[in-house]
Design a protein around this motif. Structure first.
Motif, short mmCIF file in Angstrom:
data_model
loop_
_atom_site.label_atom_id
_atom_site.label_comp_id
_atom_site.label_asym_id
_atom_site.label_seq_id
_atom_site.Cartn_x
_atom_site.Cartn_y
_atom_site.Cartn_z
N HIS A 191 -26.63 3.82 44.63
CA HIS A 191 -26.40 5.10 43.95
C HIS A 191 -25.58 6.01 44.87
O HIS A 191 -25.46 5.77 46.06
N VAL A 192 -25.03 7.04 44.27
CA VAL A 192 -24.21 8.00 45.01
C VAL A 192 -25.12 8.96 45.80
O VAL A 192 -26.25 9.23 45.40
N ARG A 193 -24.61 9.44 46.94
CA ARG A 193 -25.24 10.53 47.67
C ARG A 193 -24.15 11.54 47.99
O ARG A 193 -23.00 11.17 48.21
N VAL A 194 -24.51 12.80 48.02
CA VAL A 194 -23.50 13.84 48.26
C VAL A 194 -23.98 14.82 49.32
O VAL A 194 -25.17 15.13 49.40
N GLY A 195 -23.03 15.27 50.14
CA GLY A 195 -23.26 16.31 51.12
C GLY A 195 -22.19 17.38 50.95
O GLY A 195 -21.07 17.07 50.55
N LEU A 196 -22.54 18.61 51.23
CA LEU A 196 -21.61 19.73 51.00
C LEU A 196 -21.36 20.49 52.29
O LEU A 196 -22.30 20.78 53.05
N VAL A 197 -20.09 20.81 52.54
CA VAL A 197 -19.71 21.60 53.71
C VAL A 197 -18.79 22.72 53.21
O VAL A 197 -17.60 22.52 53.01
N PHE A 198 -19.39 23.89 52.98
CA PHE A 198 -18.63 25.06 52.55
C PHE A 198 -18.78 26.11 53.65
O PHE A 198 -19.77 26.83 53.70
N SER A 199 -17.81 26.14 54.55
CA SER A 199 -17.93 26.98 55.74
C SER A 199 -17.64 28.45 55.46
O SER A 199 -16.88 28.79 54.56
N LYS A 200 -18.21 29.28 56.32
CA LYS A 200 -17.97 30.72 56.25
C LYS A 200 -16.51 31.05 56.54
O LYS A 200 -15.99 32.04 56.05
N LYS A 201 -15.87 30.21 57.32
CA LYS A 201 -14.47 30.42 57.66
C LYS A 201 -13.59 30.37 56.41
O LYS A 201 -12.65 31.15 56.27
N ASN A 202 -13.88 29.44 55.50
CA ASN A 202 -13.06 29.27 54.30
C ASN A 202 -13.57 30.03 53.09
O ASN A 202 -12.80 30.39 52.21
N VAL A 220 -21.48 5.32 46.76
CA VAL A 220 -20.79 5.85 47.93
C VAL A 220 -21.52 7.09 48.44
O VAL A 220 -22.27 7.72 47.71
N ASP A 221 -21.27 7.40 49.70
CA ASP A 221 -21.69 8.67 50.27
C ASP A 221 -20.47 9.58 50.24
O ASP A 221 -19.40 9.21 50.73
N ILE A 222 -20.61 10.77 49.67
CA ILE A 222 -19.50 11.71 49.52
C ILE A 222 -19.83 12.99 50.28
O ILE A 222 -20.93 13.52 50.15
N VAL A 223 -18.86 13.48 51.05
CA VAL A 223 -18.97 14.80 51.66
C VAL A 223 -17.84 15.64 51.08
O VAL A 223 -16.67 15.27 51.17
N VAL A 224 -18.20 16.75 50.45
CA VAL A 224 -17.22 17.66 49.84
C VAL A 224 -17.03 18.83 50.79
O VAL A 224 -17.99 19.49 51.17
#
Length: 125
Positions: free
Chosen positions: A45-56, A84-88
């Motif tokens: 199955h899919v796994r997801v991670g999120l990186v929404f930085s304060k800089k952007n 897949v493992d997804i990092v957005v």
């Protein structure tokens, strides 16, 4: 009826899991203001991670909205997404995109990811 939840098993949680995706990303899917890195996993199955930085994305309310929309997009398409493992990751200007446009963009990114994974030979993982 299929399970449409978003349990812990669908999330990338540890720094090591994020590092693995960054170091071994087989797929890069670009969108306006977003970048998705993905690597195959053996979980089924899919796994997801999120990186929404304060800089952007300066304001917390904007970061939270983007994360909520991204999680919802994955949740609704989890049975069609490949294993897949997804990092957005966010890029500058993503907070200016309205929610409807962002949802369409994420849907297009997931479709491109599906096509790219299908094109990759099994032995290259």
């Amino acid at each position: 009826m299929t399970n449409q939840g978003f349990p812990r098993g669908l999330r990338i949680l540890t720094a090591g899991e994020y590092r693995h995706v960054f170091e071994h990303a087989s797929f890069r899917i670009h969108g306006k203001g977003l970048l998705a890195l993905a690597t195959p996993n053996d979980l089924g199955h899919v796994r997801v991670g999120l990186v929404f930085s304060k800089k952007n994305v300066r304001r917390a309310v904007d970061r939270n909205r983007l994360k909520r929309l991204t999680r919802e997009s994955v949740r609704l398409r989890q049975q069609w997404l490949p294993s897949v493992d997804i990092v957005v990751l966010s890029r500058k200007g993503v907070h200016e995109i309205d929610s409807e446009t962002l949802a369409r963009q994420l849907h297009g990114m997931w479709r491109r990811l599906e096509k790219d994974v299908k094109r990759q030979p099994e032995h290259q993982q």
